[in-house]
Design a protein around this motif. Structure first.
Motif, PDB file in Angstrom:
ATOM      1  N   LEU A  19      58.291  18.469  39.956  1.00  0.00           N
ATOM      2  CA  LEU A  19      57.753  19.716  40.510  1.00  0.00           C
ATOM      3  C   LEU A  19      58.532  20.145  41.754  1.00  0.00           C
ATOM      4  N   GLY A  20      58.847  19.172  42.613  1.00  0.00           N
ATOM      5  CA  GLY A  20      59.604  19.482  43.820  1.00  0.00           C
ATOM      6  C   GLY A  20      60.982  20.021  43.504  1.00  0.00           C
ATOM      7  N   ALA A  21      61.659  19.404  42.537  1.00  0.00           N
ATOM      8  CA  ALA A  21      62.986  19.881  42.136  1.00  0.00           C
ATOM      9  C   ALA A  21      62.907  21.302  41.585  1.00  0.00           C
ATOM     10  N   GLY A  22      61.870  21.575  40.791  1.00  0.00           N
ATOM     11  CA  GLY A  22      61.701  22.918  40.235  1.00  0.00           C
ATOM     12  C   GLY A  22      61.505  23.966  41.320  1.00  0.00           C
ATOM     13  N   LEU A  23      60.703  23.654  42.332  1.00  0.00           N
ATOM     14  CA  LEU A  23      60.471  24.597  43.426  1.00  0.00           C
ATOM     15  C   LEU A  23      61.744  24.829  44.239  1.00  0.00           C
ATOM     16  N   LEU A  24      62.500  23.774  44.499  1.00  0.00           N
ATOM     17  CA  LEU A  24      63.748  23.934  45.244  1.00  0.00           C
ATOM     18  C   LEU A  24      64.770  24.748  44.454  1.00  0.00           C
ATOM     19  N   MET A  25      64.751  24.597  43.132  1.00  0.00           N
ATOM     20  CA  MET A  25      65.667  25.386  42.298  1.00  0.00           C
ATOM     21  C   MET A  25      65.382  26.879  42.418  1.00  0.00           C
ATOM     22  N   LEU A  60      56.372  16.983  49.605  1.00  0.00           N
ATOM     23  CA  LEU A  60      56.888  15.771  48.956  1.00  0.00           C
ATOM     24  C   LEU A  60      56.849  14.581  49.900  1.00  0.00           C
ATOM     25  N   ILE A  61      57.236  14.805  51.146  1.00  0.00           N
ATOM     26  CA  ILE A  61      57.273  13.710  52.119  1.00  0.00           C
ATOM     27  C   ILE A  61      55.868  13.179  52.395  1.00  0.00           C
ATOM     28  N   VAL A  62      54.929  14.082  52.643  1.00  0.00           N
ATOM     29  CA  VAL A  62      53.557  13.663  52.947  1.00  0.00           C
ATOM     30  C   VAL A  62      52.950  12.935  51.751  1.00  0.00           C
ATOM     31  N   THR A  63      53.177  13.464  50.542  1.00  0.00           N
ATOM     32  CA  THR A  63      52.625  12.830  49.345  1.00  0.00           C
ATOM     33  C   THR A  63      53.193  11.435  49.154  1.00  0.00           C
ATOM     34  N   GLY A  64      54.522  11.310  49.302  1.00  0.00           N
ATOM     35  CA  GLY A  64      55.136   9.993  49.175  1.00  0.00           C
ATOM     36  C   GLY A  64      54.722   9.042  50.277  1.00  0.00           C
ATOM     37  N   GLY A  65      54.419   9.590  51.461  1.00  0.00           N
ATOM     38  CA  GLY A  65      54.052   8.758  52.595  1.00  0.00           C
ATOM     39  C   GLY A  65      52.592   8.379  52.678  1.00  0.00           C
ATOM     40  N   PHE A  95      68.322  11.656  52.775  1.00  0.00           N
ATOM     41  CA  PHE A  95      69.663  12.024  52.324  1.00  0.00           C
ATOM     42  C   PHE A  95      69.625  13.399  51.669  1.00  0.00           C
ATOM     43  N   ASP A  96      70.694  14.176  51.853  1.00  0.00           N
ATOM     44  CA  ASP A  96      70.823  15.438  51.127  1.00  0.00           C
ATOM     45  C   ASP A  96      72.291  15.661  50.805  1.00  0.00           C
ATOM     46  N   ILE A  97      72.565  16.510  49.833  1.00  0.00           N
ATOM     47  CA  ILE A  97      73.942  16.852  49.460  1.00  0.00           C
ATOM     48  C   ILE A  97      74.106  18.360  49.530  1.00  0.00           C
ATOM     49  N   LEU A  98      73.640  18.937  50.630  1.00  0.00           N
ATOM     50  CA  LEU A  98      73.698  20.382  50.837  1.00  0.00           C
ATOM     51  C   LEU A  98      74.803  20.764  51.807  1.00  0.00           C
ATOM     52  N   GLY A  99      75.785  19.902  51.926  1.00  0.00           N
ATOM     53  CA  GLY A  99      76.883  20.188  52.844  1.00  0.00           C
ATOM     54  C   GLY A  99      77.699  21.400  52.461  1.00  0.00           C
ATOM     55  N   PHE A 100      77.588  21.845  51.214  1.00  0.00           N
ATOM     56  CA  PHE A 100      78.337  23.028  50.772  1.00  0.00           C
ATOM     57  C   PHE A 100      77.715  24.331  51.283  1.00  0.00           C
ATOM     58  N   VAL A 101      76.472  24.265  51.791  1.00  0.00           N
ATOM     59  CA  VAL A 101      75.813  25.466  52.307  1.00  0.00           C
ATOM     60  C   VAL A 101      76.464  25.862  53.631  1.00  0.00           C
ATOM     61  N   PRO A 102      76.912  27.095  53.790  1.00  0.00           N
ATOM     62  CA  PRO A 102      77.591  27.501  55.028  1.00  0.00           C
ATOM     63  C   PRO A 102      76.734  27.250  56.271  1.00  0.00           C
ATOM     64  N   GLY A 103      77.345  26.637  57.271  1.00  0.00           N
ATOM     65  CA  GLY A 103      76.660  26.389  58.539  1.00  0.00           C
ATOM     66  C   GLY A 103      75.549  25.378  58.460  1.00  0.00           C
ATOM     67  N   VAL A 147      67.561  16.217  46.440  1.00  0.00           N
ATOM     68  CA  VAL A 147      66.731  16.382  47.638  1.00  0.00           C
ATOM     69  C   VAL A 147      65.262  16.110  47.319  1.00  0.00           C
ATOM     70  N   ALA A 148      64.798  16.501  46.134  1.00  0.00           N
ATOM     71  CA  ALA A 148      63.397  16.264  45.764  1.00  0.00           C
ATOM     72  C   ALA A 148      63.099  14.767  45.692  1.00  0.00           C
ATOM     73  N   VAL A 149      63.968  14.010  45.042  1.00  0.00           N
ATOM     74  CA  VAL A 149      63.777  12.555  44.965  1.00  0.00           C
ATOM     75  C   VAL A 149      63.887  11.938  46.350  1.00  0.00           C
ATOM     76  N   SER A 150      64.868  12.385  47.126  1.00  0.00           N
ATOM     77  CA  SER A 150      65.059  11.858  48.478  1.00  0.00           C
ATOM     78  C   SER A 150      63.852  12.151  49.360  1.00  0.00           C
ATOM     79  N   ALA A 151      63.288  13.348  49.230  1.00  0.00           N
ATOM     80  CA  ALA A 151      62.134  13.720  50.052  1.00  0.00           C
ATOM     81  C   ALA A 151      60.899  12.922  49.658  1.00  0.00           C
TER      82      ALA A 151
END
Length: 462
Positions: free
Chosen positions: A148-154, A210-215, A182-190, A172-176
């Motif tokens: 669900l988290g991955a779908g929302l981020l998409m 996602l973080i609160v649910t996992g935590g 960890f994230d792999i969003l380094g391609f996003v400008p700035g 990012v969804a799994v990481s969160a």
């Protein structure tokens, strides 16, 4: 071939006889070493070259211990294969290797043995009789939330970056959910971590959820499902949450609320000065949730005030709830100690909360966890300060708290540390993920307690 069979038999015999905490600690260590080997290979780097073993070890430890600290750029340095290895380490480390091994056994054999039930209960903080049902919920609920988290981020990343936004959304969804950071969003400008999405409610609130649910911990999730979801669906009245769940939920809400207020006031005209009031509230909430254990950053951490870093270090040290993907000494530990202090100040003999008293053993255990955690953090910070005198003590303390709490936030210190300091952080992250008490028990626990009965010691206190 015979030597391999003998080694396999010895390993099986050790797993059957060793204390569960020792097996769990060993499984994390094995996962770190395997991840280090895979990340060292040329196929794991974008340049197709060998990665330095120390950098690979640090990254594997950080991913397995769901921390998020990194000495290389996750987007630029690692190839798709290397990022896949990272994601596997995060997923396995977040839920625990023993959880997946037991889940595979349940899938194949349709039942759990006594030893597997003990391991599942130890890893999740649950009572052993419910281990099989809890395990099914853990795995199913985890994959559902991450999907669900991955779908929302998409919904945000795919329209902006096309197909290129799919893999980062999943990562990012799994990481969160695993509270990794960890994230792999380094391609996003700035972009530095998630600073480009500081005021974006869809991205920020999805990751926070996602973080609160996992935590929260799987015991709390199961209790919420049984009492607040399944019961009404079966046309029964909503049940009452158990005591553990009530404590976890109230402590989480209190810490998130206090953290949000603190970040909003302290950083209003500092790192959040470029945002409007609503965006500042979203950014403050995002930082409050992430500082507890996840490690994503929507503002420049290095530019924060010293007061903010002290607040952050405290939140990172506390962490999430027991039996979750979060680190730290845990919210319930804090509640028990505060209850003990409050009861002592009021002249009461027993610590109590919500009309429930805590046994002395629970208070002793909580005190042990906090003292061991403080000892690790301050010993780590002192060592880092001595080895890196050019870095301010508040920043190395922040780094040590982040490693112990498996939060993954950094004030720009990680990449400036020399090799010995990085190894110290690796040990700190490992202790923080396994838990200081579990780590100590895995080393010093003995099968048979001493039969000696000692005389009572009487002394004045305070």
């Amino acid at each position: 071939m015979s030597s391999l069979s003998a080694l396999r038999r010895r390993l099986a015999a050790w797993v059957k006889t060793a204390p569960p905490v020792r097996v769990i600690a060993a499984s994390f260590l094995l996962l770190v070493l395997l991840g280090c080997f895979l990340l060292t290979l040329p196929v794991s780097s974008a340049a197709g070259t060998l990665t330095h073993p120390l950098d690979a070890l640090f990254t594997a430890t950080s991913a397995t211990c769901v921390t998020g600290l990194s000495v290389v750029d996750t987007t630029a340095h690692w190839s798709p294969f290397g990022q896949g290895v990272l994601l596997a380490l995060i997923q396995l480390g977040g839920l625990g290797l023993s959880t997946f091994a037991t889940g595979f056994s349940l899938l194949v054999r349709r039942r759990l043995g006594l030893r597997e039930m003990v391991l599942t209960g130890e890893a999740s903080g649950s009572d052993m009789p419910d281990a099989a049902a809890l395990l099914r919920l853990m795995l199913g609920f985890t994959f559902l939330c991450e999907g669900l988290g991955a779908g929302l981020l998409m919904l945000r990343l795919v329209p902006q970056y096309g197909v290129q936004g799919v893999w980062p959304s999943v990562f990012v969804a799994v990481s969160a959910y695993c509270n990794a950071g960890f994230d792999i969003l380094g391609f996003v400008p700035g972009n530095s971590s998630l600073t480009a999405f500081a005021g974006d409610p869809l991205v920020s609130l999805t990751i926070c959820g996602l973080i609160v649910t996992g935590g929260l911990g799987f015991v709390v999730v199961r209790d919420l499902y049984l009492c607040k979801l399944r019961a009404p669906l079966r046309r029964r009245g909503a049940g009452r949450l158990n005591f553990h769940s009530q404590i976890c939920l109230r402590a989480t809400l209190a810490l998130v609320g206090l953290g949000t207020l603190g970040f909003f006031l302290l950083e209003y005209d500092q790192t959040m000065s470029h945002l409007n009031v609503l965006e500042k509230l979203v950014a403050a909430l995002f930082q409050s949730v992430n500082t507890r254990t996840a490690g994503f950053a929507s503002v420049d951490i290095g530019a924060q005030t010293s007061f903010t870093k002290v607040l952050s270090a405290a939140l990172m040290f506390i962490g999430g709830c027991p039996g979750s993907t979060a680190g730290g000494v845990k919210t319930t530990t804090l509640v028990v100690l505060l209850a003990a202090v409050s009861s002592t100040l009021r002249g009461r003999g027993e610590a109590s909360v919500l009309r429930h008293r805590f046994a002395p053993g629970v208070v002793y255990k909580s005190l042990t966890v906090v003292l061991l955690g403080l000892a690790v953090v301050f010993a780590d910070a002192t060592a880092l300060s001595l080895l890196n005198p050019e870095i301010r003590f508040i920043d190395v303390l922040y780094e040590a708290a982040s490693a112990f709490g498996t939060a993954g936030l950094t004030a720009g210190v990680t990449t400036r540390l020399e090799p010995v300091s990085r190894l110290i952080l690796c040990v700190t992250m490992f202790i923080g993920r396994v838990g200081p008490l579990s780590f100590g028990l895995s080393i010093w626990m003995r099968a048979k307690p001493s039969p000696a009965i000692l005389p009572e010691g009487r002394m004045l206190i305070g």
